[in-house]
Design a protein around this motif. Structure first.
Motif, PDB file in Angstrom:
ATOM      1  N   ILE A  70       0.806  -1.232   0.000  1.00 24.18           N
ATOM      2  CA  ILE A  70       0.000   0.000   0.000  1.00 24.18           C
ATOM      3  C   ILE A  70       0.835   1.276   0.000  1.00 24.18           C
ATOM      4  N   LYS A  71       2.154   1.149   0.075  1.00 20.88           N
ATOM      5  CA  LYS A  71       3.004   2.336   0.157  1.00 20.88           C
ATOM      6  C   LYS A  71       3.254   2.923  -1.230  1.00 20.88           C
ATOM      7  N   SER A  72       2.935   4.209  -1.381  1.00 22.74           N
ATOM      8  CA  SER A  72       3.193   4.874  -2.656  1.00 22.74           C
ATOM      9  C   SER A  72       3.983   6.162  -2.474  1.00 22.74           C
ATOM     10  N   GLY A  73       4.137   6.617  -1.248  1.00 27.94           N
ATOM     11  CA  GLY A  73       4.888   7.844  -1.004  1.00 27.94           C
ATOM     12  C   GLY A  73       4.000   9.049  -0.781  1.00 27.94           C
ATOM     13  N   GLU A  74       2.728   8.948  -1.121  1.00 23.48           N
ATOM     14  CA  GLU A  74       1.823  10.062  -0.879  1.00 23.48           C
ATOM     15  C   GLU A  74       1.490  10.112   0.611  1.00 23.48           C
ATOM     16  N   LEU A  75       1.209  11.311   1.106  1.00 22.42           N
ATOM     17  CA  LEU A  75       0.952  11.482   2.535  1.00 22.42           C
ATOM     18  C   LEU A  75      -0.190  10.591   3.011  1.00 22.42           C
ATOM     19  N   ASN A  76      -1.292  10.562   2.272  1.00 18.91           N
ATOM     20  CA  ASN A  76      -2.415   9.727   2.700  1.00 18.91           C
ATOM     21  C   ASN A  76      -2.030   8.260   2.749  1.00 18.91           C
ATOM     22  N   GLU A  77      -1.227   7.819   1.788  1.00 16.72           N
ATOM     23  CA  GLU A  77      -0.791   6.434   1.777  1.00 16.72           C
ATOM     24  C   GLU A  77       0.160   6.154   2.937  1.00 16.72           C
ATOM     25  N   LEU A  78       1.023   7.113   3.255  1.00 15.49           N
ATOM     26  CA  LEU A  78       1.939   6.922   4.389  1.00 15.49           C
ATOM     27  C   LEU A  78       1.157   6.844   5.695  1.00 15.49           C
ATOM     28  N   ASN A  79       0.130   7.681   5.837  1.00 13.24           N
ATOM     29  CA  ASN A  79      -0.722   7.589   7.025  1.00 13.24           C
ATOM     30  C   ASN A  79      -1.402   6.230   7.089  1.00 13.24           C
ATOM     31  N   ARG A  80      -1.860   5.750   5.941  1.00 20.13           N
ATOM     32  CA  ARG A  80      -2.486   4.431   5.876  1.00 20.13           C
ATOM     33  C   ARG A  80      -1.473   3.341   6.238  1.00 20.13           C
ATOM     34  N   CYS A  81      -0.236   3.498   5.775  1.00 22.05           N
ATOM     35  CA  CYS A  81       0.824   2.541   6.132  1.00 22.05           C
ATOM     36  C   CYS A  81       1.013   2.502   7.644  1.00 22.05           C
ATOM     37  N   HIS A  82       1.085   3.660   8.261  1.00 26.30           N
ATOM     38  CA  HIS A  82       1.275   3.723   9.714  1.00 26.30           C
ATOM     39  C   HIS A  82       0.114   3.052  10.438  1.00 26.30           C
ATOM     40  N   GLU A  83      -1.106   3.292   9.975  1.00 30.19           N
ATOM     41  CA  GLU A  83      -2.267   2.649  10.590  1.00 30.19           C
ATOM     42  C   GLU A  83      -2.182   1.139  10.447  1.00 30.19           C
ATOM     43  N   GLU A  84      -1.786   0.676   9.271  1.00 25.80           N
ATOM     44  CA  GLU A  84      -1.666  -0.761   9.022  1.00 25.80           C
ATOM     45  C   GLU A  84      -0.556  -1.361   9.878  1.00 25.80           C
TER      46      GLU A  84
END
Length: 97
Positions: A70-84
């Motif tokens: 799910i990591k793409s480098g976009e802020l929303n994706e990074l937040n999603r990574c942290h949640e995951e």
């Protein structure tokens, strides 16, 4: 391991492993290079015994492999990574609450 590492430290470790996995995927080579993490976290890792180290790195790598998708480098994706990562750490270490 939650008694040794904070959640933020574990997120840092997982994201560093993700970076290493992405490097391997991109360039097709993987040296047994050290994970690029801050010195205080590295010192905690070095203080683990062999068995603890192996189990911890295996779990962090499993989490990194799941998060890498799910990591793409976009802020929303990074937040999603942290949640995951938080979800998976809690799952692997069976943390309640």
């Amino acid at each position: 391991m939650k008694d040794i590492f904070t959640m933020d430290e574990m997120i840092t470790i997982v994201m560093a492993i993700v970076d290493n996995l992405e490097f391997k995927e991109l360039y097709g080579l993987y040296e047994d290079q050290e994970i690029n993490i801050p010195r205080p976290i590295n010192e905690k890792i070095e203080n683990l015994n062999q068995c603890e180290y192996q189990n911890f790195i295996e779990k962090m790598t499993e989490i990194a492999e799941e998060v890498m998708i799910i990591k793409s480098g976009e802020l929303n994706e990074l937040n999603r990574c942290h949640e995951e990562i938080i979800f998976l750490i809690n799952k692997y270490y069976k943390v309640v609450g």
